[in-house]
Scaffold this motif. Structure first.
Motif, PDB file in Angstrom:
ATOM      1  N   ILE A   1      23.398  43.749  19.441  1.00 26.65           N
ATOM      2  CA  ILE A   1      22.417  42.974  20.221  1.00 26.65           C
ATOM      3  C   ILE A   1      22.973  42.611  21.602  1.00 26.65           C
ATOM      4  CG2 ILE A   1      23.141  40.809  19.083  1.00 26.65           C
ATOM      5  CD1 ILE A   1      20.217  39.865  19.304  1.00 26.65           C
ATOM      6  N   ALA A   2      24.263  42.281  21.668  1.00 30.03           N
ATOM      7  CA  ALA A   2      24.841  41.877  22.958  1.00 30.03           C
ATOM      8  C   ALA A   2      24.911  43.073  23.912  1.00 30.03           C
ATOM      9  CB  ALA A   2      26.233  41.273  22.759  1.00 30.03           C
ATOM     10  N   LEU A   3      25.148  44.265  23.381  1.00 26.87           N
ATOM     11  CA  LEU A   3      25.171  45.465  24.228  1.00 26.87           C
ATOM     12  C   LEU A   3      23.766  45.769  24.746  1.00 26.87           C
ATOM     13  CD1 LEU A   3      27.625  45.801  22.100  1.00 26.87           C
ATOM     14  CD2 LEU A   3      27.650  48.147  22.886  1.00 26.87           C
TER      15      LEU A   3
ATOM     16  N   THR B   1      33.489  46.822  23.945  1.00 27.76           N
ATOM     17  CA  THR B   1      34.248  46.687  22.691  1.00 27.76           C
ATOM     18  C   THR B   1      34.412  45.210  22.312  1.00 27.76           C
ATOM     19  OG1 THR B   1      36.422  46.662  23.784  1.00 27.76           O
ATOM     20  CG2 THR B   1      35.538  48.811  23.147  1.00 27.76           C
ATOM     21  N   PHE B   2      34.228  44.323  23.286  1.00 28.85           N
ATOM     22  CA  PHE B   2      34.320  42.881  22.997  1.00 28.85           C
ATOM     23  C   PHE B   2      32.992  42.310  22.500  1.00 28.85           C
ATOM     24  CE2 PHE B   2      37.669  43.705  26.054  1.00 28.85           C
ATOM     25  CZ  PHE B   2      38.708  42.848  25.710  1.00 28.85           C
ATOM     26  N   PHE B   3      31.941  43.129  22.522  1.00 23.63           N
ATOM     27  CA  PHE B   3      30.598  42.576  22.337  1.00 23.63           C
ATOM     28  C   PHE B   3      30.031  42.731  20.925  1.00 23.63           C
ATOM     29  CE2 PHE B   3      28.967  42.952  27.032  1.00 23.63           C
ATOM     30  CZ  PHE B   3      29.905  42.027  27.411  1.00 23.63           C
ATOM     31  N   GLU B   4      30.766  43.349  20.029  1.00 20.73           N
ATOM     32  CA  GLU B   4      30.218  43.512  18.669  1.00 20.73           C
ATOM     33  C   GLU B   4      31.360  43.547  17.658  1.00 20.73           C
ATOM     34  OE1 GLU B   4      30.918  46.590  17.194  1.00 20.73           O
ATOM     35  OE2 GLU B   4      31.189  47.964  18.888  1.00 20.73           O
TER      36      GLU B   4
ATOM     37  N   TYR C   1      32.333  33.355  25.194  1.00 18.02           N
ATOM     38  CA  TYR C   1      31.287  33.406  26.214  1.00 18.02           C
ATOM     39  C   TYR C   1      31.456  34.653  27.059  1.00 18.02           C
ATOM     40  CZ  TYR C   1      30.327  28.598  25.060  1.00 18.02           C
ATOM     41  OH  TYR C   1      29.997  27.463  24.380  1.00 18.02           O
ATOM     42  N   PHE C   2      30.352  35.231  27.415  1.00 19.51           N
ATOM     43  CA  PHE C   2      30.385  36.319  28.393  1.00 19.51           C
ATOM     44  C   PHE C   2      29.680  35.833  29.647  1.00 19.51           C
ATOM     45  CE2 PHE C   2      28.151  40.182  30.159  1.00 19.51           C
ATOM     46  CZ  PHE C   2      29.269  40.645  30.837  1.00 19.51           C
TER      47      PHE C   2
END
Ligand code: FES
Ligand SMILES: [Fe+2]
Length: 392
Positions: free
Chosen positions: A377-379, A219-222, A281-282
């Protein structure tokens, strides 16, 4: 306070990111993935898959345990149970960061029982064995009764630990090795720009949720879900569906600009609030470091870390830090207020959805695949990275 060595470089990075965002804002675009990716829904509910992920990603991969400044002085220690294995992280008497299993080598009692503190030695309450800050046994009551047969096994069992970029990394691999250089890759140089060695944690909070850990983290990625799920909350702060994305192996950087961006791009660059641009940042597999704020006025550093408890339970620890510490009760109140404001939409909106999904996912027909679109894209990278890590 030490003068930062990286303010200018961080400013230049944010200016470049601002230009990329401005170009996207004008074009109505984003850093989209080239195509959609499909992932088996069973990834979220299969207990075997969960066990493999937990072992590979939480016990054999470096994890961020805390900020360097959380272990400020020699003897400072913290319990770290979030990787599953009970651990102690400490700064030894010579200033070196170390980690140990928080398990007494005599018969397995928990050695350190408080969450944090400062000590020059640790005594197990069961039979009173005592250890120094390098893990060496310095006192074994009635040691002669062991007939000289415990010398090799009377010390605390070390786990890899290292201080880097203002963060303390540990790995829950007893007697193991940790290769931070190959884990972080080029992300390391970028983490240096954040000057996290000067940040001080001010407050933290844990959200306990019924969800698979990946589902919560994602849920933090998009920001695709911003205008729908967060239409009354975060959508008032951030521009929906507008972001820039970069990745370094399994790690990534996402920038979700504030809504003001659409007005700002019409104005001269000199008026852009470049130094408060939020950057997220992840650090694979579970830590997000957000440098920014809900509003463009001021920047905080927030660590959001997810820790799986079981295939369908996840704890999310949110820690808010002041980039240079807090110096007054007003500043403290402001930082605490910001943490509450960041927690609320996550708990009440994101995690309400993830808990509902958790209750349903097991009923999907076998073979069901979820589609991750070009804005996710991040997922896509996250799932690819997990597959790669599990294959290694
Ligand atoms: S279990 Fe710790 S001293 Fe015996
Ligand atoms: Fe969200």
């Amino acid at each position: 306070l030490r003068v930062s060595g990286h303010e200018q470089e961080l400013h230049e990075l944010r200016r470049d990111l601002f230009h990329r965002i401005a170009a996207h804002a004008k074009a109505g675009s984003s850093d989209f993935a080239p195509g959609a990716v499909h992932v088996d829904a069973a990834t979220y509910v299969d207990p075997d898959r969960y066990a493999a992920e937990h072992r590979r990603l939480f016990r054999e991969t470096p994890l961020v345990a805390c900020l360097s400044s959380d272990l400020a002085t020699p003897g400072a220690y913290r319990a770290f149970d979030d990787a599953g294995a009970p651990m102690i992280v400490l700064r030894d008497k010579d200033g070196v960061v170390r980690a140990f299993l928080n398990i007494c080598p005599h018969r397995g009692a928990r050695v350190v029982r408080d969450a944090e503190g400062t000590a020059s030695r640790f005594t197990c309450r069961f039979h009173g064995w005592t250890f120094d800050t390098t893990g060496q046994a310095i006192g074994v009551p009635q040691e002669a009764h062991f007939c000289g047969q415990i010398d090799a096994q009377k010390h605390l069992i070390p786990c890899p630990a290292e201080e880097r970029h203002g963060l303390v990394f540990v790995q829950a691999t007893p007697n193991g090795k940790m290769d931070l250089d190959s884990h972080l890759g080029a992300l390391g140089a970028e983490l240096d720009l954040l000057d996290l060695d000067q940040a001080r944690s001010v407050a933290d909070t844990v959200i306990e949720t019924s969800a698979n850990w990946k589902y919560g983290l994602e849920t933090f990625f998009e920001s695709y879900h911003l205008t729908s799920l967060h239409k009354e909350t975060l959508a008032n702060n951030f521009a929906a569906g507008l972001y820039v994305y970069d990745s370094w192996g399994p790690h990534h950087r996402l920038v979700f600009p504030h809504r003001q961006i659409f007005d700002l791009v019409e104005r001269p660059e000199a008026e852009w609030p470049i130094d408060t641009l939020g950057v997220n940042y992840f650090v694979f597999p579970n830590t997000m470091i957000f440098v920014g704020s809900l509003t463009p006025e001021r920047s905080f550093v927030t660590l959001s870390q997810v820790y799986p408890r079981s295939v369908g339970r996840v704890d999310t620890r949110m820690t808010i830090c002041a980039p240079r510490g807090v110096n007054s009760s007003e500043e403290l109140a402001e930082v605490e207020g910001m943490l509450r404001a960041m927690r609320e939409p996550v708990e009440q909106e994101d995690y309400a959805v993830t808990a509902e999904a958790w209750a349903s996912l097991a009923y999907l027909p076998a073979g069901t695949k979820f589609a991750y679109g070009r804005a996710e894209i991040a997922l896509q990278n996250f799932h690819r990275s997990i597959e790669q890590a599990l294959r290694r």
